[in-house]
Scaffold this motif. Structure first.
Motif, PDB file in Angstrom:
ATOM      1  N   SER A 128       0.829  -1.208   0.000  1.00 28.29           N
ATOM      2  CA  SER A 128       0.000   0.000   0.000  1.00 28.29           C
ATOM      3  C   SER A 128       0.865   1.260   0.000  1.00 28.29           C
ATOM      4  CB  SER A 128      -0.988  -0.006   1.171  1.00 28.29           C
ATOM      5  OG  SER A 128      -0.333  -0.109   2.409  1.00 28.29           O
ATOM      6  N   SER A 129       1.981   1.232   0.709  1.00 30.23           N
ATOM      7  CA  SER A 129       2.884   2.389   0.695  1.00 30.23           C
ATOM      8  C   SER A 129       3.465   2.604  -0.700  1.00 30.23           C
ATOM      9  CB  SER A 129       4.007   2.205   1.705  1.00 30.23           C
ATOM     10  OG  SER A 129       3.493   2.199   3.020  1.00 30.23           O
ATOM     11  N   ALA A 130       3.896   1.545  -1.345  1.00 30.40           N
ATOM     12  CA  ALA A 130       4.460   1.657  -2.697  1.00 30.40           C
ATOM     13  C   ALA A 130       3.413   2.179  -3.684  1.00 30.40           C
ATOM     14  CB  ALA A 130       4.996   0.305  -3.162  1.00 30.40           C
ATOM     15  N   MET A 131       2.173   1.756  -3.503  1.00 36.93           N
ATOM     16  CA  MET A 131       1.098   2.214  -4.373  1.00 36.93           C
ATOM     17  C   MET A 131       0.884   3.724  -4.203  1.00 36.93           C
ATOM     18  SD  MET A 131      -2.828   0.799  -4.475  1.00 36.93           S
ATOM     19  CE  MET A 131      -2.904   0.942  -2.699  1.00 36.93           C
ATOM     20  N   LEU A 132       0.898   4.209  -2.967  1.00 37.06           N
ATOM     21  CA  LEU A 132       0.725   5.641  -2.734  1.00 37.06           C
ATOM     22  C   LEU A 132       1.943   6.434  -3.217  1.00 37.06           C
ATOM     23  CD1 LEU A 132      -1.100   5.792   0.707  1.00 37.06           C
ATOM     24  CD2 LEU A 132      -2.056   6.026  -1.576  1.00 37.06           C
ATOM     25  N   GLU A 133       3.132   5.879  -3.056  1.00 37.73           N
ATOM     26  CA  GLU A 133       4.329   6.551  -3.573  1.00 37.73           C
ATOM     27  C   GLU A 133       4.256   6.690  -5.096  1.00 37.73           C
ATOM     28  OE1 GLU A 133       7.366   4.039  -1.962  1.00 37.73           O
ATOM     29  OE2 GLU A 133       7.301   5.036   0.003  1.00 37.73           O
ATOM     30  N   ALA A 134       3.742   5.672  -5.767  1.00 32.28           N
ATOM     31  CA  ALA A 134       3.561   5.762  -7.216  1.00 32.28           C
ATOM     32  C   ALA A 134       2.532   6.848  -7.544  1.00 32.28           C
ATOM     33  CB  ALA A 134       3.126   4.414  -7.789  1.00 32.28           C
ATOM     34  N   GLN A 136       2.055   9.497  -5.764  1.00 28.97           N
ATOM     35  CA  GLN A 136       2.755  10.769  -5.553  1.00 28.97           C
ATOM     36  C   GLN A 136       3.592  11.127  -6.777  1.00 28.97           C
ATOM     37  OE1 GLN A 136       4.700   9.679  -1.845  1.00 28.97           O
ATOM     38  NE2 GLN A 136       3.309  10.995  -0.656  1.00 28.97           N
ATOM     39  N   ARG A 137       4.299  10.148  -7.328  1.00 28.34           N
ATOM     40  CA  ARG A 137       5.114  10.410  -8.518  1.00 28.34           C
ATOM     41  C   ARG A 137       4.235  10.813  -9.705  1.00 28.34           C
ATOM     42  NH1 ARG A 137       7.682   5.939  -6.344  1.00 28.34           N
ATOM     43  NH2 ARG A 137       6.722   4.510  -7.839  1.00 28.34           N
ATOM     44  N   GLU A 138       3.037  10.251  -9.772  1.00 31.80           N
ATOM     45  CA  GLU A 138       2.080  10.577 -10.832  1.00 31.80           C
ATOM     46  C   GLU A 138       1.478  11.975 -10.618  1.00 31.80           C
ATOM     47  OE1 GLU A 138      -1.424   7.876 -12.502  1.00 31.80           O
ATOM     48  OE2 GLU A 138      -2.017   8.873 -10.632  1.00 31.80           O
ATOM     49  N   GLY A 139       1.504  12.451  -9.363  1.00 33.61           N
ATOM     50  CA  GLY A 139       0.942  13.759  -9.058  1.00 33.61           C
ATOM     51  C   GLY A 139      -0.487  13.734  -8.555  1.00 33.61           C
ATOM     52  N   SER A 140      -1.013  12.547  -8.273  1.00 34.52           N
ATOM     53  CA  SER A 140      -2.402  12.453  -7.808  1.00 34.52           C
ATOM     54  C   SER A 140      -2.523  12.346  -6.289  1.00 34.52           C
ATOM     55  CB  SER A 140      -3.115  11.275  -8.472  1.00 34.52           C
ATOM     56  OG  SER A 140      -2.466  10.055  -8.178  1.00 34.52           O
ATOM     57  N   VAL A 141      -1.420  12.021  -5.605  1.00 39.25           N
ATOM     58  CA  VAL A 141      -1.430  11.869  -4.150  1.00 39.25           C
ATOM     59  C   VAL A 141      -0.534  12.938  -3.539  1.00 39.25           C
ATOM     60  CG1 VAL A 141      -0.809  10.336  -2.217  1.00 39.25           C
ATOM     61  CG2 VAL A 141      -1.906   9.394  -4.260  1.00 39.25           C
ATOM     62  N   GLU A 143       1.971  15.066  -1.112  1.00 36.92           N
ATOM     63  CA  GLU A 143       3.298  14.751  -0.589  1.00 36.92           C
ATOM     64  C   GLU A 143       3.196  14.386   0.887  1.00 36.92           C
ATOM     65  OE1 GLU A 143       6.204  14.460  -2.298  1.00 36.92           O
ATOM     66  OE2 GLU A 143       4.897  14.729  -4.030  1.00 36.92           O
ATOM     67  N   GLY A 144       4.166  13.636   1.339  1.00 32.52           N
ATOM     68  CA  GLY A 144       4.221  13.221   2.733  1.00 32.52           C
ATOM     69  C   GLY A 144       4.516  11.738   2.813  1.00 32.52           C
ATOM     70  N   PRO A 145       4.718  11.247   4.033  1.00 38.16           N
ATOM     71  CA  PRO A 145       5.032   9.822   4.191  1.00 38.16           C
ATOM     72  C   PRO A 145       3.871   8.932   3.725  1.00 38.16           C
ATOM     73  CG  PRO A 145       5.464  11.058   6.221  1.00 38.16           C
ATOM     74  CD  PRO A 145       4.731  11.968   5.302  1.00 38.16           C
ATOM     75  N   ALA A 146       4.114   8.159   2.699  1.00 41.64           N
ATOM     76  CA  ALA A 146       3.075   7.290   2.134  1.00 41.64           C
ATOM     77  C   ALA A 146       2.571   6.281   3.156  1.00 41.64           C
ATOM     78  CB  ALA A 146       3.607   6.579   0.891  1.00 41.64           C
ATOM     79  N   SER A 147       3.480   5.770   3.994  1.00 40.99           N
ATOM     80  CA  SER A 147       3.055   4.777   4.993  1.00 40.99           C
ATOM     81  C   SER A 147       2.078   5.394   5.989  1.00 40.99           C
ATOM     82  CB  SER A 147       4.263   4.190   5.717  1.00 40.99           C
ATOM     83  OG  SER A 147       4.972   5.202   6.398  1.00 40.99           O
ATOM     84  N   LEU A 148       2.280   6.653   6.334  1.00 44.46           N
ATOM     85  CA  LEU A 148       1.377   7.337   7.253  1.00 44.46           C
ATOM     86  C   LEU A 148       0.004   7.541   6.606  1.00 44.46           C
ATOM     87  CD1 LEU A 148       1.121   8.771  10.019  1.00 44.46           C
ATOM     88  CD2 LEU A 148       1.846  10.864   8.854  1.00 44.46           C
ATOM     89  N   MET A 149      -0.009   7.943   5.358  1.00 41.97           N
ATOM     90  CA  MET A 149      -1.288   8.133   4.659  1.00 41.97           C
ATOM     91  C   MET A 149      -2.027   6.811   4.488  1.00 41.97           C
ATOM     92  SD  MET A 149      -0.674  11.073   1.801  1.00 41.97           S
ATOM     93  CE  MET A 149       1.033  10.743   1.380  1.00 41.97           C
ATOM     94  N   ALA A 188      -5.591  12.925  -1.595  1.00 41.71           N
ATOM     95  CA  ALA A 188      -5.467  13.353  -2.992  1.00 41.71           C
ATOM     96  C   ALA A 188      -4.939  14.772  -3.119  1.00 41.71           C
ATOM     97  CB  ALA A 188      -6.821  13.246  -3.683  1.00 41.71           C
ATOM     98  N   VAL A 189      -4.286  15.023  -4.236  1.00 40.94           N
ATOM     99  CA  VAL A 189      -3.917  16.371  -4.633  1.00 40.94           C
ATOM    100  C   VAL A 189      -5.164  16.966  -5.282  1.00 40.94           C
ATOM    101  CG1 VAL A 189      -2.533  17.737  -6.237  1.00 40.94           C
ATOM    102  CG2 VAL A 189      -1.483  15.860  -4.968  1.00 40.94           C
ATOM    103  N   HIS A 190      -5.577  18.118  -4.804  1.00 42.63           N
ATOM    104  CA  HIS A 190      -6.782  18.769  -5.352  1.00 42.63           C
ATOM    105  C   HIS A 190      -6.387  20.036  -6.085  1.00 42.63           C
ATOM    106  CE1 HIS A 190      -9.359  16.013  -3.195  1.00 42.63           C
ATOM    107  NE2 HIS A 190      -8.593  16.199  -2.118  1.00 42.63           N
ATOM    108  N   GLY A 191      -7.081  20.266  -7.180  1.00 44.34           N
ATOM    109  CA  GLY A 191      -6.875  21.522  -7.896  1.00 44.34           C
ATOM    110  C   GLY A 191      -6.153  21.387  -9.173  1.00 44.34           C
TER     111      GLY A 191
END
Length: 191
Positions: A128-134, A136-141, A143-149, A188-191
């Motif tokens: 799940s952390s790797a999925m959120l990090e991906a 983040q790289r895509e720009g849809s999640v 920034e911040g610690p993926a494991s925490l999110m 999510a990144v909004h906007g």
């Protein structure tokens, strides 16, 4: 020594049920009765109660990883993959109240350290952390610690559904979508 996968699974199911009903003070003999095996047979599979508890959580982690850590479909965006994961996690927690309550015991289990629990669930947590990090790289999640999110999303779902279960009515599509939407909006990144 009489060892069979079916018997081991019955023991794990019985232990899960009794841990939820009675807490960790449930006896090995009560677990044996619930599983329909001799008490001595338990020790062919688990050397101690602590080992049995680890087995219960290991089984939950195995099922969860199998259901929720699948390889992504070709061509699916990270955003859609994360949204599907959130929806699937809601279904996973909602469909089995007993399994959902086991998570409550995991958080307060004096027989296992947080590091042991982390090791048991690491394949799922790492996925799940790797999925959120991906994402983040895509720009849809955000920034911040993926494991925490990822932990936040899973905890929000478990706690929301725990309280929702006080209502005996089935979970509606609208409720499911609302929970999923709130979880997505939180990361999510909004906007």
């Amino acid at each position: 020594m009489d060892v069979s996968p079916d018997k081991r699974e019955r023991i794990l199911q019985a232990a899960s049920k009794l841990i939820v009903q009675n807490g960790l003070q449930c006896s090995m003999s009560a677990i044996a009765v619930e599983a329909g095996v001799a008490t001595g047979s338990l020790y062919n599979y688990f050397k101690s109660k602590e080992d049995l508890v680890r087995g219960v959580y290991g089984r939950v982690a195995e099922v969860m990883t199998g259901r929720l850590a699948a390889e992504p479909e070709a061509g699916i965006s990270h955003r859609d993959r994360i949204r599907r994961y959130i929806a699937d996690y809601i279904d996973f927690i909602w469909e089995d109240p007993l399994r959902a309550r086991l998570f409550e015991y995991l958080d307060n289990n004096p027989l296992m350290t947080i590091n042991e629990a982390g090791a048991i669930f690491s394949p799922f947590v790492d996925h799940s952390s790797a999925m959120l990090e991906a994402g983040q790289r895509e720009g849809s999640v955000r920034e911040g610690p993926a494991s925490l999110m990822a932990s936040f999303v899973r905890g929000a779902i478990r706690n929301t559904l725990k309280r929702r279960r006080t209502n005996p009515a089935p979970l509606t599509v609208l409720e499911r979508e609302q929970i999923a939407g709130m979880c997505w909006d939180a990361i999510a990144v909004h906007g």
